[in-house]
Design an enzyme around this catalytic site. Structure first.
Site, mmCIF file in Angstrom:
data_model
loop_
_atom_site.group_PDB
_atom_site.id
_atom_site.type_symbol
_atom_site.label_atom_id
_atom_site.label_comp_id
_atom_site.label_asym_id
_atom_site.label_seq_id
_atom_site.Cartn_x
_atom_site.Cartn_y
_atom_site.Cartn_z
ATOM 1 N N SER A 192 35.036 60.091 17.384
ATOM 2 C CA SER A 192 35.301 61.191 16.468
ATOM 3 C C SER A 192 36.295 60.760 15.384
ATOM 4 O O SER A 192 36.028 59.796 14.670
ATOM 5 C CB SER A 192 35.792 62.401 17.266
ATOM 6 O OG SER A 192 35.866 63.556 16.474
ATOM 7 N N ASP A 289 31.014 72.311 17.650
ATOM 8 C CA ASP A 289 30.182 71.175 18.024
ATOM 9 C C ASP A 289 29.112 70.938 16.962
ATOM 10 O O ASP A 289 28.854 69.802 16.546
ATOM 11 C CB ASP A 289 29.536 71.442 19.389
ATOM 12 C CG ASP A 289 28.801 70.241 19.957
ATOM 13 O OD1 ASP A 289 29.453 69.198 20.161
ATOM 14 O OD2 ASP A 289 27.587 70.343 20.195
ATOM 15 N N HIS A 323 28.831 66.547 20.152
ATOM 16 C CA HIS A 323 30.054 65.813 19.842
ATOM 17 C C HIS A 323 30.867 65.575 21.116
ATOM 18 O O HIS A 323 31.746 66.359 21.463
ATOM 19 C CB HIS A 323 30.856 66.630 18.825
ATOM 20 C CG HIS A 323 31.879 65.826 18.079
ATOM 21 N ND1 HIS A 323 31.560 64.861 17.152
ATOM 22 C CD2 HIS A 323 33.240 65.852 18.138
ATOM 23 C CE1 HIS A 323 32.668 64.342 16.654
ATOM 24 N NE2 HIS A 323 33.697 64.929 17.232
#
Length: 344
Positions: A192, A289, A323
């Site tokens: 991320s 998400d 994610h």
């Protein structure tokens, strides 16, 4: 950017670029020259003894430590680069204390959010992923929303994560552990926000890292009217900087954005191993998400297209889900890092 659910081990759709990025078809001479130019001492090796306790240096003063575990050594530093004392976990190979060998190093960066820090990958299973493997893994703090950057402004004192990681932590690791302090001795990876940090550092500091990986990490700051850049500013202002920002408001520091933006630094990925992972089906009822991984996927596709057009080999995966950290992809990445870097 945060993981929204535990990782899965779904079967990936695997696509490789025209050339196999796991083969050692790298121009080592060019890499070594870049390392020497970037570091000023590309061939200098760390000098720590097999089980030496680490010491202060490079602007880092150790204020807390635990070296009792055979593999996972923990440190917390006082540093002028950061207004609080950041921590780091250093995961050693199983045979580190008796082998006498030097090892390649993976710098592994966590994502954003109040539940992400230098312990994230230990919680996820990094010890198992590296068991029996000849690799040192360095996992530092990067702030709740530090974005692996020196911010344009801060209302809470220094939060210069880029300075801490690049100018202080890397030379400190090389001085205190048996590493290969050179281009072919280092990789950088992250999840991320940490994936963005990995892509950014690999481009800005070309001679430091021979391999770069982004697991659900954004690769484009300007697409969709600068959505990721705006998110970096908003999240850092709320979680890290008390209203300060990474890139500045109301007008961005355009030169800084361009310097940090992976899609604008394509030539900086030449002669590196590049590994990318993105999800194709985020949770439709989880807006966070969906927003995260939709933007990640679009940005990585843009990045991959530019790499392909430039003839730069890269390895990429698009997998079901959103994610979160995919353990099987982390394992694949680590094995690829070891294959690319100088052997212990």
């Amino acid at each position: 950017m945060l993981p929204s659910r535990p990782s899965s081990c779904s079967r990936p759709e695997v696509t490789l670029s025209a050339k196999n990025p796991t083969r050692r078809n790298i121009l080592k001479t060019a890499g070594g020259l870049s390392a020497a130019m970037a570091l000023g001492a590309g061939g200098v090796l760390g000098a720590a003894s097999p089980a030496a306790a680490a010491g202060d240096g490079f602007g880092l003063h150790i204020v807390d430590r635990n070296e009792a575990d055979a593999r996972m050594w923990y440190y917390r530093f006082q540093t002028g680069a950061i207004g609080w004392n950041p921590g780091v976990n250093v995961l050693l190979p199983d045979d580190y204390h008796w082998s006498g060998r030097r090892y390649p190093v993976l710098y592994l960066f966590h994502g954003g959010g109040t539940d992400q820090d230098f312990i994230t990958f230990d919680r996820e299973g990094i010890r198992a992923w590296t068991a029996g493997r000849p690799l040192i893994v360095v996992m530092p703090d990067g702030g709740h929303a530090g974005w692996y950057s020196n911010p344009v402004s801060s209302n809470v004192g220094p939060r210069n994560w880029e300075q801490f990681h690049i100018s202080q932590l890397i030379p400190w690791i090389d001085a205190n552990f048996r590493t290969y302090a050179e281009y072919d001795g280092r990789a950088v990876s992250g999840f991320s926000m940490g994936g963005f940090g990995a892509l950014k550092y690999a481009a800005k500091y070309y001679g430091h890292f021979a391999s770069v990986s982004a697991h659900s990490g954004p690769a484009s700051l300007r697409r969709d009217n600068g959505l990721v850049g705006h998110w970096a500013n908003a999240s850092s202002a709320a979680l890290d900087l008390n209203g300060g920002t990474i890139y500045g408001v109301p007008f961005w520091d355009e030169a800084r954005v361009s310097a940090d933006n992976p899609v604008q630094r394509i030539e900086s990925y030449r002669n590196k191993r590049v590994f990318l992972v993105a999800g194709t089906s985020p949770d439709p009822i989880n807006w966070f998400d969906t927003a995260n991984e939709t933007q990640v996927l679009a940005g990585q596709r843009e990045f991959r297209s530019l790499l392909g057009n430039a003839g730069i080999p890269h390895e990429w995966y698009e997998l079901p889900g959103g994610h979160f950290i995919r353990h099987d992809m982390m394992q694949r990445d680590i094995d690829g890092v070891i294959a690319r870097l100088r052997k212990a």
